[in-house]
Design a protein around this motif. Sequence first.
Motif, PDB file in Angstrom:
ATOM      1  N   SER B 354       0.779  -1.016  -0.038  1.00 50.11           N
ATOM      2  CA  SER B 354       0.128  -0.040   0.165  1.00 50.11           C
ATOM      3  C   SER B 354       1.055   1.215  -0.023  1.00 50.11           C
ATOM      4  O   SER B 354       2.180   0.933   0.430  1.00 50.11           O
ATOM      5  N   HIS B 361      -3.752  10.015  -3.900  1.00 49.45           N
ATOM      6  CA  HIS B 361      -4.051   8.449  -3.901  1.00 49.45           C
ATOM      7  C   HIS B 361      -3.751   7.971  -2.899  1.00 49.45           C
ATOM      8  O   HIS B 361      -2.448   7.686  -2.665  1.00 49.45           O
ATOM      9  N   ARG B 362      -4.485   6.896  -2.089  1.00 54.22           N
ATOM     10  CA  ARG B 362      -3.938   5.976  -1.131  1.00 54.22           C
ATOM     11  C   ARG B 362      -4.343   4.652  -1.850  1.00 54.22           C
ATOM     12  O   ARG B 362      -5.346   4.281  -1.536  1.00 54.22           O
ATOM     13  N   TRP B 363      -3.576   3.951  -2.169  1.00 58.88           N
ATOM     14  CA  TRP B 363      -3.852   2.527  -2.907  1.00 58.88           C
ATOM     15  C   TRP B 363      -3.395   1.356  -2.070  1.00 58.88           C
ATOM     16  O   TRP B 363      -2.407   1.458  -1.378  1.00 58.88           O
ATOM     17  N   ALA B 365      -2.711  -2.842  -2.962  1.00 54.52           N
ATOM     18  CA  ALA B 365      -2.652  -3.825  -3.972  1.00 54.52           C
ATOM     19  C   ALA B 365      -2.360  -5.135  -3.313  1.00 54.52           C
ATOM     20  O   ALA B 365      -1.387  -5.074  -2.579  1.00 54.52           O
ATOM     21  N   LEU B 402      -7.301  -4.879  -5.791  1.00 56.34           N
ATOM     22  CA  LEU B 402      -6.812  -3.358  -5.614  1.00 56.34           C
ATOM     23  C   LEU B 402      -7.855  -2.344  -5.222  1.00 56.34           C
ATOM     24  O   LEU B 402      -9.116  -2.753  -5.456  1.00 56.34           O
ATOM     25  N   GLN B 403      -7.369  -1.431  -4.516  1.00 52.46           N
ATOM     26  CA  GLN B 403      -8.504  -0.592  -3.851  1.00 52.46           C
ATOM     27  C   GLN B 403      -7.467   0.930  -3.918  1.00 52.46           C
ATOM     28  O   GLN B 403      -6.377   0.943  -3.672  1.00 52.46           O
ATOM     29  N   ASP B 404      -8.208   1.792  -4.306  1.00 56.80           N
ATOM     30  CA  ASP B 404      -7.514   3.088  -4.325  1.00 56.80           C
ATOM     31  C   ASP B 404      -8.617   4.127  -3.735  1.00 56.80           C
ATOM     32  O   ASP B 404      -9.731   4.266  -3.838  1.00 56.80           O
ATOM     33  N   GLU B 405      -8.227   4.936  -2.773  1.00 58.72           N
ATOM     34  CA  GLU B 405      -8.886   6.085  -1.980  1.00 58.72           C
ATOM     35  C   GLU B 405      -8.391   7.406  -2.532  1.00 58.72           C
ATOM     36  O   GLU B 405      -7.063   7.659  -2.556  1.00 58.72           O
ATOM     37  N   ASN B 415     -13.559   6.168  -2.828  1.00 55.28           N
ATOM     38  CA  ASN B 415     -12.852   5.033  -2.509  1.00 55.28           C
ATOM     39  C   ASN B 415     -13.275   3.898  -3.364  1.00 55.28           C
ATOM     40  O   ASN B 415     -14.574   3.432  -3.314  1.00 55.28           O
ATOM     41  N   GLY B 417     -12.830  -0.138  -4.767  1.00 61.45           N
ATOM     42  CA  GLY B 417     -12.171  -1.359  -4.777  1.00 61.45           C
ATOM     43  C   GLY B 417     -12.827  -2.455  -5.492  1.00 61.45           C
ATOM     44  O   GLY B 417     -13.826  -2.568  -5.785  1.00 61.45           O
TER      45      GLY B 417
END
Lengths: 193, 669
Positions: B354, B361-363, B365, B402-405, B415, B417
């Motif tokens: 992360s 972006h706070r991602w 994976a 995968l998630q992205d804030e 947010n 995902g």
Amino acid sequence: MGRKNFFIVGVLLFLFLLFSAGSEAGEGWFGPPRANPYQVKAAFIYNFLQFIELPARPHQGPNAPLNIAVLGEDPFDQAFEPFQGERVHGRPLKIQVVPSGQDCKEAHVLFLTASERFRLPQLVRQAQALGQLTIGDTEGFAQQGVMINFYEEQRKIRFEINLEAAKAGRVVISSHLLKLARIVKKNPFVLEK
Amino acid sequence: MIRLQNFLLFFLLCLIPVPLFGSDPLPPSSEDPGARWKRLTLEELMEIEVASVYGPSKFYQKVTEAPSSITIITGEEIRKFGWRTLAEVLRSIAGVFFTYDRTYSYLGVRGFGRPGDYNTRVLLLIDGQRINENIYESLLLGNEFILDLELIDRIEFSRGPGSSLYGSNAFLATVNIFTRRGRELKGVETEVSSGSQGTYKGRVTYGNLSPKGLETVFSASYYHSEGKGELYFKEYDDPSTHFGIASHVDQDRYGRLFAALSFGDFIVQGAWNERKKTVPTASFGTDFNHPGNRVKDERAYINLKYRRLFFDGTELFARLSYDRYRYQGDYLYSGEMNKDYALGEWLTLESRLSGVFRERHRWVAGWEFSDNFRQTQKNYYEESGRVLLDDERTGRNWGVYLQDEISLGKGLLFNGGLRYDHYPSFGGTWHPRLALIFRPMDRTGVKFLYGTAFRAPSVFERYYHDQGISAKPNPTLKPEKISTYEGVVEQWERYWGGRLSLYYYRINDLISQVLDPEDGLLVYKNIDRVVAKGVETEWEWRGPRGVTARFGYAYQRAEDRTTGQELTNSPRHLARLGVNIPLWGDKVCFSPEWSFLGPRKNPSGEKAEGFLIMNFTVLLQKVIPDLEITASVYNLGDRFYADPVGAEHRQECIAQDGRTFRLKIIYRF
């Protein structure tokens, strides 16, 4: 006593306990009320400044105001009021709240609230270049280069210091502060997700 | 007497407003408070106890910016309310209830609590370790839970689907448990407790952080309960079955071990629990009132985790774990012992990266791989040796996510995902989650949430059978799926805060046990469709002297779309209030708690009565240093209530305990 009245007395006693133990009134059965953590943190920051030497800035006299910026969502409320205008090493304190994303280059001390974690790497780099003292109260901030970071232990406020970060920002922290702090070296294991 | 009463009432009424007007909390002095704050030295400041405020609390960011609605329960609350099992802890959360059939505990979330479902639709993680097992996909929550409650630092309960991050089982809710750390334990903690129904427990825990940085926690505990001496079941009220009285067949015992070692970036953690329960309800048509009907559940895991946090905020996490679950059921049929047996063993490897990208972006994976190298189910008669089931399976499944804030400025967060999971039995499945979070006002947050989730069919549901006597397998089962829509409004002030949620859940292909009309055999099929909608609110107040109160209320309706009927064991109303009142400088803490569960339907469609129960706990600490005494009364009003149970019982509902007590003593050195 009838059952109903017994019940009413019980409810009132309960409400009494609830309100009296929940209010901010003075001593009594309940022992001293606990302090607002941000009032304590504000007092800590005021104290820190006596033990910290910040790099000199060009075009600023020895009596120029010392700017403290609270960056992001302000959790302090009125907590800094007693210290507004107080002198530290002859310099009057000026405390300001700077909304997220706005320029804070004028500040000498930066308090980074949790909402700034997105921009943290950038803010840390900028602060180091400008010689700003960075302070936070979010778990993991010290590991990411914030110089002083508050944490709580058994309801008491403690602080950790990242010496490498302070050195990089030419901020000199006295040994008195270091003695009281937990020193953060390099990336210690943090269980927090 | 009347006069005395009136006087008392008057006196109390006069007292109530007195403490409401107060000055600045600390420090008590005639001096101007501001001036005093300026005079305090660092050493003095380090001694001041601070209130745990609601607004800018440690977890507030987590709660307000999470793409779901979250409730956090701290270890301190668990101590103060005297909860005995994880199921009791979770019941304190708005919209959550549990039922107990005197064998296992079953959780109900947002109106969805199917009798006989072994908590397969809730995912639980302990420090990132998945606890649901690989035979029934179940989550063991009562005394069968793997961890002592005293080892819990906090619990984060996230409602709604979590499959976009966690894969299967994160269907209705995800429970993240964080354990206490050695640096906080700093020594030995011993516990003895005793309670009603011949209940005893002992525990020893050691924890420390060495100067070289090695952090350790070791814990062992043993519990024994005789259970209720006599249980009456009207369905068995016949001379041939002891007139419906199950006498001394409610024993419950468990042993638990826990260890965690961490050094540098590595952590090793292991846990083990073995629980034996005598089954007093004659479930599955077994002989009534026989101490030979028993279940034994053993759950264990050991893992190695690696976590590294880099200066730029990037974080690497990896976990390798070995898990084991073993179940043994002893069931007596006309004196002949039938053994039901399951053994699951599996290895999991996962890793996650992360970080922050371009400040906005706070991602996250990651990927996860599980090798279920043992999934064994057996059923046989001990004496005759007749084998009804001998089924060995293996399976490997994996997922990537995968998630992205994304911070869009001015308090607006998006947010998103997505996770892909692959199972050998049914192939692949995609699950997204989208959340839009914004702040219309300074202390108000609004969330719009959408997500889907799945639960893979268990090997039990797919392969369990008994040679065509009563059940047959269905290897072609598909996963069940849920789509959810939720709107949340949150408000937080320094001393109080709360939220209001509105949600709409649609469940398709729900796996249910049905009777096949062609051959009269029980089989699991993807048939039911369920719609659940509701409104839920939870408020918390944290006074400056340490008084805390949490109130939750939920109104919900869950309906079977095929029949148009309301679901069974689905109360429309749920409410709960819990208060902690510390007295005499925290030496004593009174904690009353009220739980209300509205009327719900029995499996036969009849109405089961609603009930309000009150628990009361008094905690005594710091009077004698290092000694802590907790005295609790559960179901103070001795209220009768009964929980609907699954189809394996002849009973519709099973009566729950009346008033019970427990005394717990903890000594630290």
